[in-house]
Design a protein around this motif. Structure first.
Motif, PDB file in Angstrom:
ATOM      1  N   GLN A 247      -1.407  -5.941  -1.718  1.00 49.64           N
ATOM      2  CA  GLN A 247      -2.651  -6.146  -0.622  1.00 49.64           C
ATOM      3  C   GLN A 247      -2.952  -5.070  -0.061  1.00 49.64           C
ATOM      4  O   GLN A 247      -1.961  -4.314   0.525  1.00 49.64           O
ATOM      5  N   HIS A 248      -4.224  -4.489  -0.010  1.00 56.35           N
ATOM      6  CA  HIS A 248      -4.690  -3.224   0.604  1.00 56.35           C
ATOM      7  C   HIS A 248      -5.785  -3.682   1.292  1.00 56.35           C
ATOM      8  O   HIS A 248      -6.938  -3.363   0.531  1.00 56.35           O
TER       9      HIS A 248
ATOM     10  N   SER B 212      -0.952  -2.562   2.504  1.00 63.69           N
ATOM     11  CA  SER B 212      -0.379  -3.260   3.866  1.00 63.69           C
ATOM     12  C   SER B 212       0.652  -4.336   3.748  1.00 63.69           C
ATOM     13  O   SER B 212       1.443  -4.384   4.620  1.00 63.69           O
ATOM     14  N   TYR B 213       0.890  -4.734   2.579  1.00 65.22           N
ATOM     15  CA  TYR B 213       1.885  -5.850   2.210  1.00 65.22           C
ATOM     16  C   TYR B 213       1.924  -6.051   0.810  1.00 65.22           C
ATOM     17  O   TYR B 213       1.123  -5.867  -0.031  1.00 65.22           O
TER      18      TYR B 213
ATOM     19  N   PRO C  87       3.115  -9.136  -1.705  1.00 61.47           N
ATOM     20  CA  PRO C  87       3.683 -10.394  -2.116  1.00 61.47           C
ATOM     21  C   PRO C  87       4.964 -10.577  -2.367  1.00 61.47           C
ATOM     22  O   PRO C  87       5.470  -9.841  -3.376  1.00 61.47           O
ATOM     23  N   ASP C  88       5.159 -11.864  -2.234  1.00 61.37           N
ATOM     24  CA  ASP C  88       6.775 -12.116  -2.473  1.00 61.37           C
ATOM     25  C   ASP C  88       6.979 -12.272  -4.047  1.00 61.37           C
ATOM     26  O   ASP C  88       8.087 -11.764  -4.779  1.00 61.37           O
TER      27      ASP C  88
ATOM     28  N   LYS D 234      -4.411  -3.116   8.923  1.00 59.35           N
ATOM     29  CA  LYS D 234      -4.545  -3.850   7.870  1.00 59.35           C
ATOM     30  C   LYS D 234      -4.762  -3.281   6.537  1.00 59.35           C
ATOM     31  O   LYS D 234      -4.588  -3.815   5.447  1.00 59.35           O
TER      32      LYS D 234
ATOM     33  N   ALA E 136       0.728   0.001   5.418  1.00 54.31           N
ATOM     34  CA  ALA E 136       2.017  -0.627   5.959  1.00 54.31           C
ATOM     35  C   ALA E 136       2.337   0.357   7.290  1.00 54.31           C
ATOM     36  O   ALA E 136       2.183   1.531   7.237  1.00 54.31           O
TER      37      ALA E 136
ATOM     38  N   TYR F 137       6.940  -2.999   9.231  1.00 51.44           N
ATOM     39  CA  TYR F 137       6.870  -3.866   7.781  1.00 51.44           C
ATOM     40  C   TYR F 137       7.622  -2.899   6.902  1.00 51.44           C
ATOM     41  O   TYR F 137       8.212  -3.448   6.122  1.00 51.44           O
TER      42      TYR F 137
ATOM     43  N   GLU G 287      11.033  -4.063   7.212  1.00 58.23           N
ATOM     44  CA  GLU G 287      11.182  -5.515   6.775  1.00 58.23           C
ATOM     45  C   GLU G 287      11.370  -5.367   5.033  1.00 58.23           C
ATOM     46  O   GLU G 287      12.333  -5.880   4.643  1.00 58.23           O
TER      47      GLU G 287
END
Ligand SMILES: [Zn+2]
Length: 272
Positions: free
Chosen positions: A165-166, A186-187, A189-190, A215, A218, A222, A225
Motif C-alpha cells: 500500500q502506498h 506505507s504498509y 499487507p500480510d 499515509k 512507512a 512501522y 513492526e
C-alpha cells in the motif's frame, strides 16, 4: 562480484536514497541535513541489480542520467518499476540512448497498472511514432497470477513481485534472493509479508520518519513492526527526505537499522 562461477550471487547498489525532492532540494535546501556530510547528498530513489555481467535498474527517476554516468552504466538489460510516481519514472526517456547503442528495445517490467500508467504519460517510449522516434521499451507486465511467485527475468535471476500500500495506490515490492526492496509504501499487507519470510536484508521506505499520521510512507514505528515480524539480519532505510540527517537517523533508527546512502553496495544470495 566476478568470483561467482555458479551465478548464485548478485550485487545490489543503491543508486539513489533520496525522497521525491532529493537532498538538497532545488534551491539548495538541505533542511535538517548537514551539508558537510557526503552521505546526505541524495539523488532520487533508484537501485541497480548487477548479475552475471548484466545490469538491471529498479526505477528511472529524474536523476537517472546522473546516476547512470556516476556508475558508468554503459549497458542496461532491463528496468523494473515499483510504481508510476514521477520521482521513480520521469527519467525513462534516457533509455533511448541505451536502445540506440544496444540496437534492441529495453525490456521494462512492472504490474499492468504501473506500466499502463507510465505508458499513458510516456507513450512515445512504447510505440514507434516516426522513423526518427522509434519504440524504445518492450512491455513485460506481471499478471495477477505472477504476483508473489518467482518471475524469471533472465536465466538464473528471478524476482518475486508483491503488492504494497502506498497512499491511494498499490506499489510493487520485490524479493530478490535473500533481499527485499520495499519502496514506496506505507504498509505491507500480510499476504505479501508471507513471501518475505527468511530474508536477510530488508531495504525499506522510511520517509514517514517519526510521523504517526504518514499515509504515503512507512514511519520508524512501522519499520520496527516489520523487523519484529521478519527478523532480517540487516535493515536499510531509504527514501530519505531533507529532514532526515544521516548521522541523526543512524542514532534514532529502529533495531540498529542503517540509513542508505547513494552508492551503498549490498550482496544478495540468490539461492534463497
Ligand atoms: Zn511514490
Amino acid at each position: 562480484m566476478s568470483a561467482d562461477p555458479k551465478g548464485q550471487t548478485a550485487e545490489f547498489i543503491i543508486l539513489g536514497a533520496g525522497g521525491s525532492t532529493g537532498v538538497p532540494a532545488i534551491g539548495n535546501i538541505w533542511g535538517k541535513c548537514d551539508p558537510n556530510e557526503p552521505k546526505n547528498l541524495r539523488s532520487r530513489t533508484s537501485a541497480l541489480l548487477k548479475y552475471n555481467g548484466m545490469n538491471f535498474v529498479i526505477d528511472t527517476g529524474p536523476d537517472f542520467k546522473h546516476q547512470a554516468n556516476h556508475h558508468n552504466l554503459t549497458q542496461i538489460d532491463g528496468v523494473i518499476y515499483t510504481h508510476d510516481h514521477g520521482d521513480h519514472t520521469n527519467g525513462i526517456d534516457e533509455l533511448r540512448v541505451y536502445k540506440n547503442r544496444q540496437g534492441a528495445n529495453i525490456p521494462v517490467y512492472g504490474t499492468d497498472e504501473t506500466l499502463g500508467s507510465i505508458e499513458s504519460r510516456h507513450g512515445h517510449m512504447f510505440e514507434s511514432r516516426s522513423e526518427f522516434y522509434a519504440q524504445v521499451v518492450d512491455r513485460h507486465a506481471f499478471k495477477a497470477s505472477d504476483m508473489k511467485k518467482r518471475f524469471e527475468i533472465v536465466s538464473g535471476l528471478s524476482v518475486i513481485p508483491f503488492e504494497m500500500q502506498h497512499g491511494q495506490i498499490m506499489s510493487t515490492g520485490y524479493r530478490i534472493g535473500d533481499l527485499a526492496y520495499c519502496v514506496d509504501m506505507s504498509y505491507i499487507p500480510d499476504e505479501s509479508l508471507e513471501v518475505l519470510k527468511g530474508i536477510k536484508t530488508l531495504i525499506v521506505d522510511s520517509a514517514g520518519y517519526h510521523f504517526p499520521e504518514s499515509k504515503q510512507h512507512a514511519n520508524f514505528a512501522y519499520i520496527q513492526e516489520l523487523q519484529d515480524k521478519l527478523q532480517p539480519q540487516q535493515t536499510v532505510l531509504t527514501v530519505l527526505s531533507v529532514i532526515m540527517d544521516y548521522e541523526t537517523i543512524k542514532k534514532e533508527a529502529p533495531n540498529n537499522a542503517i540509513p542508505a546512502h547513494d552508492g551503498l553496495s549490498l550482496n544478495i544470495n540468490l539461492s534463497h
